[in-house]
Design an enzyme around this catalytic site. Structure first.
Site, PDB file in Angstrom:
ATOM      1  N   TYR A  60       0.844  -1.193   0.000  1.00  0.00           N
ATOM      2  CA  TYR A  60       0.000   0.000   0.000  1.00  0.00           C
ATOM      3  C   TYR A  60       0.880   1.244   0.000  1.00  0.00           C
ATOM      4  O   TYR A  60       1.531   1.551   0.986  1.00  0.00           O
ATOM      5  CB  TYR A  60      -0.918   0.026   1.222  1.00  0.00           C
ATOM      6  CG  TYR A  60      -1.867  -1.149   1.328  1.00  0.00           C
ATOM      7  CD1 TYR A  60      -2.182  -1.923   0.217  1.00  0.00           C
ATOM      8  CD2 TYR A  60      -2.456  -1.482   2.542  1.00  0.00           C
ATOM      9  CE1 TYR A  60      -3.045  -3.000   0.318  1.00  0.00           C
ATOM     10  CE2 TYR A  60      -3.322  -2.554   2.651  1.00  0.00           C
ATOM     11  CZ  TYR A  60      -3.614  -3.312   1.537  1.00  0.00           C
ATOM     12  OH  TYR A  60      -4.471  -4.379   1.653  1.00  0.00           O
ATOM     13  N   GLY A 144     -17.143   0.397  -0.689  1.00  0.00           N
ATOM     14  CA  GLY A 144     -17.876   1.637  -0.445  1.00  0.00           C
ATOM     15  C   GLY A 144     -19.274   1.656  -1.025  1.00  0.00           C
ATOM     16  O   GLY A 144     -20.072   2.549  -0.718  1.00  0.00           O
ATOM     17  N   PHE A 145     -19.619   0.645  -1.829  1.00  0.00           N
ATOM     18  CA  PHE A 145     -20.925   0.635  -2.484  1.00  0.00           C
ATOM     19  C   PHE A 145     -22.073   0.593  -1.478  1.00  0.00           C
ATOM     20  O   PHE A 145     -23.095   1.242  -1.665  1.00  0.00           O
ATOM     21  CB  PHE A 145     -21.013  -0.567  -3.429  1.00  0.00           C
ATOM     22  CG  PHE A 145     -22.327  -0.676  -4.156  1.00  0.00           C
ATOM     23  CD1 PHE A 145     -22.597   0.130  -5.253  1.00  0.00           C
ATOM     24  CD2 PHE A 145     -23.305  -1.579  -3.745  1.00  0.00           C
ATOM     25  CE1 PHE A 145     -23.814   0.042  -5.923  1.00  0.00           C
ATOM     26  CE2 PHE A 145     -24.517  -1.670  -4.404  1.00  0.00           C
ATOM     27  CZ  PHE A 145     -24.777  -0.865  -5.501  1.00  0.00           C
TER      28      PHE A 145
END
Length: 276
Positions: A60, A144-145
């Site tokens: 990341y 996030g949906f």
């Protein structure tokens, strides 16, 4: 990864049971890195709230996410306490999990699991449970949906990789937004947010499941923690699952050529290995 634990959640009187904080979006993938002071404050707030599992990885950033997490000073404590000594896998197939577990006990397997990503229930989840391995559910809110539905795309930066995901393409999103609408309606009836409802569904899968919803905002973190108090009946669980059944969800998790998943990432057989 930081430690997995369980402790009381301060004034709310709730027990934080197997819920962590996904930290990837703080430094990479979901648009540009977020302001460091804000992210440090978020991490400190999470720890103070009783969250004892911070999910990070060297990839990341790359590298910057683990540097950010290290500024809490908590990892040093964990080393001193002798608590960083466990092995986990990510996106591993059932056969790979079994091979690895035969060499050294695997503590946890990180895998994508949410209302609209349930293929892991076929082989990976049963294998983990047979072997007594904990399940770390990443992207439990469907990237996030299940927080805001199709409106999510309105606020994504141009370099947010979700813009390339099949489920968020116009031809699929038009159908998929109905899933969120149904979840949102049920959440309203239960007096919770749709994200809390989606997380509660995972919490009800068992005590061996630890969702790690990622966020960069303290208010969202508090909302996610609140999911621990949402109770679901077996009938409600079944109804939720019907909203996002396999034949309802349009589009795959990733483009075919983007990222290998547990379905196509088996460890090669030992007979094929070459000594260098």
């Amino acid at each position: 990864m930081a430690k997995v634990g369980r402790m009381k959640l301060g004034s709310q009187g709730l027990e934080v049971s197997q819920q962590g904080l996904g930290c990837m979006g703080m430094s990479a993938v979901y648009g540009p890195p977020k302001p460091e002071p804000d992210m440090v404050a978020l991490i400190q707030h999470a720890v103070q709230s009783g969250v004892t599992f911070l999910d990070t990885a060297d990839v990341y950033g790359p590298h910057t996410n683990e540097i950010l997490i290290g500024k809490m000073g908590e990892l040093k404590k964990l080393v001193e306490e002798g608590k960083i000594k466990y092995i986990g896998l990510s996106e591993a197939s059932a056969s790979t999990i079994r091979r690895a577990h035969a060499v050294h006990p695997i503590t946890a397997v990180q895998i994508e699991w949410s209302l609209w990503t349930r293929d892991v229930e076929e082989e990976v989840i049963p294998s983990c449970r047979e072997l007594g391995i904990g399940i770390v559910a990443y992207s439990p809110l469907g990237r996030g949906f299940f927080s805001s539905g199709s409106k999510l795309l309105d606020n994504l930066s141009q370099d947010d990789f979700r813009k390339a995901l099949p489920r968020f393409q116009p031809e699929n999103l038009e159908s998929n937004k109905t899933i969120f609408e149904r979840v949102n309606e049920m959440a309203a009836k239960k007096g919770c947010t749709p994200s809390q409802l989606a997380l509660a569904w995972l919490h009800h899968q068992g005590n061996d499941v630890c969702p790690i919803p990622g966020t960069t905002k303290i208010e969202n973190l508090n909302d996610n923690i609140g999911a621990l108090s949402v109770k679901l009946t077996p009938q409600e669980m079944t109804e939720l699952e019907s909203f996002a059944a396999a034949d309802v969800v349009k589009g795959g998790r990733y483009p075919d050529d983007l990222i290998p998943t547990w379905k196509n990432s088996d460890t090669p057989p030992l007979s094929s290995w070459k000594v260098v």
